[in-house]
Scaffold this active site. Structure first.
Site, PDB file in Angstrom:
ATOM      1  N   GLU A   1       0.822  -1.207   0.000  1.00 41.05           N
ATOM      2  CA  GLU A   1       0.000   0.000   0.000  1.00 41.05           C
ATOM      3  C   GLU A   1       0.861   1.264   0.000  1.00 41.05           C
ATOM      4  OE1 GLU A   1      -3.736   0.266   0.249  1.00 41.05           O
ATOM      5  OE2 GLU A   1      -2.912   2.068  -0.632  1.00 41.05           O
TER       6      GLU A   1
ATOM      7  N   ASP B   1       1.126   3.997  -3.024  1.00 44.98           N
ATOM      8  CA  ASP B   1       0.664   5.368  -2.810  1.00 44.98           C
ATOM      9  C   ASP B   1       1.814   6.352  -2.991  1.00 44.98           C
ATOM     10  OD1 ASP B   1      -1.661   4.115  -2.060  1.00 44.98           O
ATOM     11  OD2 ASP B   1      -1.484   4.576   0.072  1.00 44.98           O
TER      12      ASP B   1
ATOM     13  N   SER C   1      -7.087   2.082  -4.343  1.00 46.97           N
ATOM     14  CA  SER C   1      -5.917   2.554  -3.607  1.00 46.97           C
ATOM     15  C   SER C   1      -4.956   3.316  -4.512  1.00 46.97           C
ATOM     16  CB  SER C   1      -5.130   1.351  -3.082  1.00 46.97           C
ATOM     17  OG  SER C   1      -5.591   0.972  -1.841  1.00 46.97           O
TER      18      SER C   1
END
Ligand SMILES: *[C@@H]1O[C@H](CO)[C@@H](O)[C@H](O)[C@H]1NC(C)=O
Ligand SMILES: *[C@@H]1O[C@H](CO)[C@@H](O)[C@H](O)[C@H]1NC(C)=O
Ligand SMILES: *[C@@H]1O[C@H](CO)[C@@H](O)[C@H](O)[C@H]1NC(C)=O
Ligand SMILES: *[C@@H]1O[C@H](CO)[C@@H](O)[C@H](O)[C@H]1NC(C)=O
Ligand SMILES: *[C@@H]1O[C@H](CO)[C@@H](O)[C@H](O)[C@H]1NC(C)=O
Ligand SMILES: *[C@@H]1O[C@H](CO)[C@@H](O)[C@H](O)[C@H]1NC(C)=O
Length: 658
Positions: free
Chosen positions: A322, A326, A575
């Site tokens: 994640e 990001d 995401s």
């Protein structure tokens, strides 16, 4: 903390003060809508047990929230962009004197002596310690002790009531019905290990790699392919492969975004990560070397909240995927603008969205807030658990960036409607202050996290093969911008319109069960239901045409090339979409700030009034709950919202506003 309270309760020998009966008609204030998972109900709580009660008072002027936000965020408002100060926000919404007095009078009449009741600063909460007997009489409730499968204890009631004349003055009371979970898992971000077909595809791509050793894009382990030829940089930089690998170049080409050239001080993109999710600098450097050499060795500006750490003990895609996704794309896309990363929560208990909001806004934290004292909802700091963060909770200690992107989310059904409303109103207050809040819309189409849906009869979650759709939160809060996912269709190029994501993940979308339709959505929603009424009944979703639909917008979320744990992997998820969209807003803010204008702040009213600045997505659905889900159609839809960014058109629009 809870265990401690319960221990205290069980040994409490405090004599119960007999409550004088007050004859008022009570009405149910909150009721748990579904059975609690993993918690077992035990005996009634001892009548003499004593515990702390908190009454959240209704704030003033909330009925004007939409009017206020439209004043600063609607493109036709003469006050567009004139954002409020934190003080103005706090003053406007503090509970009225009448609210404070009426609730205090009720407590006093019910035998809770005023000397026992504390009022928090600015009067938003009343707190007092009371016995079970007193609270049960006060709230016409029955308290039980619950045990979690992990051994934790909790006290709760199934429903509680307050006098009819106080329902408008009382927002929320704790501890009562709440049983919810802190954020423990990010949106599904999948690694190649879970994607045999994609690995195959990647390996095929790697035929064209050279220099870096081939294999999974750039991996040294797969250099053996006899068809090696073009250098990996060429293979990756060509825009012909955007259907199988998304790079920054693909995104810039898809949305016509130029490479930023300036960085006004303080225009940084906020990205939120929840511990133990963490980035590894070595992964960042690996990705930067390949895609953004100027950033090699650079890190985001990290703000640690509530004892947070960027842990390196556990390293795997599930811990690092994640943050890598990001941050690599966010930093690459906005450079030379910077990224501020908010790392939230300690390693032991983690944190909730409310803990993050507390750190941004002292007024939410100390007196406006909606934090629950239930450690299953919000992290409780200081944390007495072994290895936990023992400092005070961070409260208004970190600066707020103009854009904040979060790629984590819960289901709306995980939390109580009142708790969600209180948090949602904090997003509204940040919007008034010129902050853009982006949340990924979820990766399971019309289903909730892990593909779960809601049993239509019992309200419990099921395995997702059937049932009621399970919308996400905070995506359904009308004061955030919810971002769904699109993809370049298989075999297509960046020149062909994208479809809703149909690979690995399905764009979260649907209709809220808690939040009414905001005025900015009325026109889009009417058109949607008139021209494309979905073939479902109220058993699947709230089809009253009076509730908030989501997502608002979308961006590519499929096949992002990310460096994780020393190798390039493909990542999929809304995401990916949320920070990509955020990066682009940071660029628009850069232009507005350079022109001495305010940041864009809450963008929904402007975008819904100008859908022509988005690329409408009209292909693909968001299957889930045993259905094909909703379909992407002309105009707004509950799959891809208004569509993906047409950057030059968006920039022109926002620059044309005051
Ligand atoms: C409730 O009791 C606890 C523990 O004795 C104490 O720390 C706290 O200040 C009390 N709260 C109120 C509002 O009296
Ligand atoms: C994380 O690392 C710790 C320490 O090595 C280990 O005890 C724990 O099991 C790891 N957690 C996971 C989920 O792998
Ligand atoms: C923006 O600048 C102000 C004033 O210098 C500073 O207090 C604040 O921390 C900065 N914001 C961020 C997000 O760095
Ligand atoms: C999901 O639940 C349904 C209904 O209970 C059941 O028929 C089905 O086999 C389950 N599916 C899976 C994959 O467990
Ligand atoms: C993509 O298209 C190719 C060629 O048409 C096909 O072989 C492949 O299976 C498709 N992949 C997916 C995931 O649909
Ligand atoms: C749908 O939402 C509306 C507005 O919030 C509400 O009045 C209605 O009860 C909801 N319908 C169902 C079936 O939940």
């Amino acid at each position: 903390m809870r265990t401690e309270i319960v221990a205290q309760i069980l040994v409490a020998l405090v004599a119960a003060v007999s409550a004088s009966p007050v004859s008022t008609s009570h009405v149910v204030h909150e009721r748990r809508s579904q059975p609690v998972h993993a918690w077992e109900k035990h005996s009634r709580l001892h009548p003499a047990a004593m515990f702390p009660v908190r009454i959240g008072l209704t704030q003033q002027n909330l009925h004007r929230a939409e009017e206020f936000i439209n004043q600063v965020a609607h493109p036709s408002s003469p006050d567009y962009g004139k954002h409020w100060s934190a003080e103005q926000v706090a003053e406007t919404f503090a509970p009225s004197q009448q609210t404070v007095e009426s609730v205090k009078a009720w407590l006093s009449d019910s035998g809770i002596d005023p000397s026992r009741v504390q009022t928090t600063k600015s009067r938003n909460w009343l707190t007092f310690n009371a016995t079970t007997m007193e609270v049960e009489s006060l709230l016409k409730a029955e308290y039980h002790v619950y045990t979690h499968e992990t051994g934790e204890k909790h006290i709760a009631c199934d429903h509680y009531s307050v006098p009819a004349h106080l329902t408008d003055h009382i927002d929320i009371i704790t501890p009562t019905v709440h049983f919810d979970k802190k954020i423990s898992a990010p949106r599904k971000v999948l690694s190649h290990d879970e994607l045999p077909d994609t690995v195959h595809e990647l390996n095929r791509r790697a035929l064209f790699t050279d220099g870096l050793g081939g294999g999974i894009v750039g991996s040294p382990t797969d250099a053996s392919n006899p068809k090696q030829g073009a250098a990996v940089t060429n293979a990756l930089m060509t825009l012909d492969n955007c259907d199988t690998m998304i790079t920054m170049e693909c995104l810039r080409a898809l949305y016509d975004v130029p490479i930023p050239t300036s960085a006004i001080s303080n225009n940084t993109l906020g990205i939120v990560e929840y511990t133990p999710q963490a980035f590894l600098q070595s992964d960042m450097n690996m990705w930067f070397k390949q895609f953004a050499p100027d950033l090699d060795g650079k890190s985001p500006d990290v703000k640690f909240i509530d004892g947070a750490v960027v842990q390196t003990t556990n390293q795997s895609f599930t811990f690092n995927g994640e943050s890598a996704l990001d941050l690599q794309f966010a930093m690459g896309l906005v450079y030379p603008q910077q990224v501020t990363m908010y790392q939230v929560g300690d390693l032991v208990t983690g944190a909730s969205f409310n803990n993050f909001l507390d750190a941004l806004d002292a007024s939410y934290c100390t007196f406006q807030g909606g934090d629950s004292k239930d450690p299953n909802i919000d992290g409780q700091y200081p944390n007495n658990l072994a290895g936990g963060y023992t400092g005070p909770e961070n409260c208004g200690t970190v600066a707020t960036t103009h854009v904040i992107s979060t790629s984590y989310g819960s289901n709306e059904a995980d939390l109580s409607a009142k708790y969600e409303m209180r948090q949602c109103l904090e997003y509204m207050k940040l919007g008034l202050q010129g902050v853009t809040i982006l949340y990924s819309s979820g990766d399971f189409g019309v289903a909730g996290n892990s593909g779960q849906c809601i049993n239509t009869q019992t309200g419990a979650y099921n395995n997702g093969s059937t049932g009621t759709f399970n919308p996400s939160f905070p995506g359904t809060c009308p004061y955030v911008t919810s971002v769904g996912a699109t993809q370049v269709m298989n075999g297509s190029t960046i020149h062909t319109p994208e479809s809703a994501s149909q690979r690995v993940i399905f764009s979260g979308g649907g209709f809220s069960n808690n939040f009414a339709m905001p005025s900015y959505q009325k026109k889009a929603m009417a058109t949607y239901f008139q021209n494309h009424a979905p073939p479902y009944s109220a058993a699947q979703f709230n089809n009253s045409q009076t509730v908030r639909g989501y997502p608002d917008v979308s961006a590519n979320g499929v096949n992002y090339v990310v460096a994780v744990n020393g190798k390039f992997s493909l990542a999929f998820g809304t995401s990916a979409s949320a920070p990509a969209f955020g990066a682009l807003l940071n660029q628009i803010n850069e232009n507005r700030l350079a022109a001495k204008k305010s940041p864009v702040g809450f963008i929904n009213p402007t975008l819904y009034a100008n859908p022509q600045v988005m690329n409408d997505i009209t292909n693909g659905g968001n299957e889930g709950c045993g259905t094909p889900g909703f379909q992407s159609v002309q105009g707004w839809d509950p799959v891809t919202g208004l569509g993906t960014p047409n950057y030059p058109a968006m920039l022109d629009l926002f620059m044309s506003l005051p």
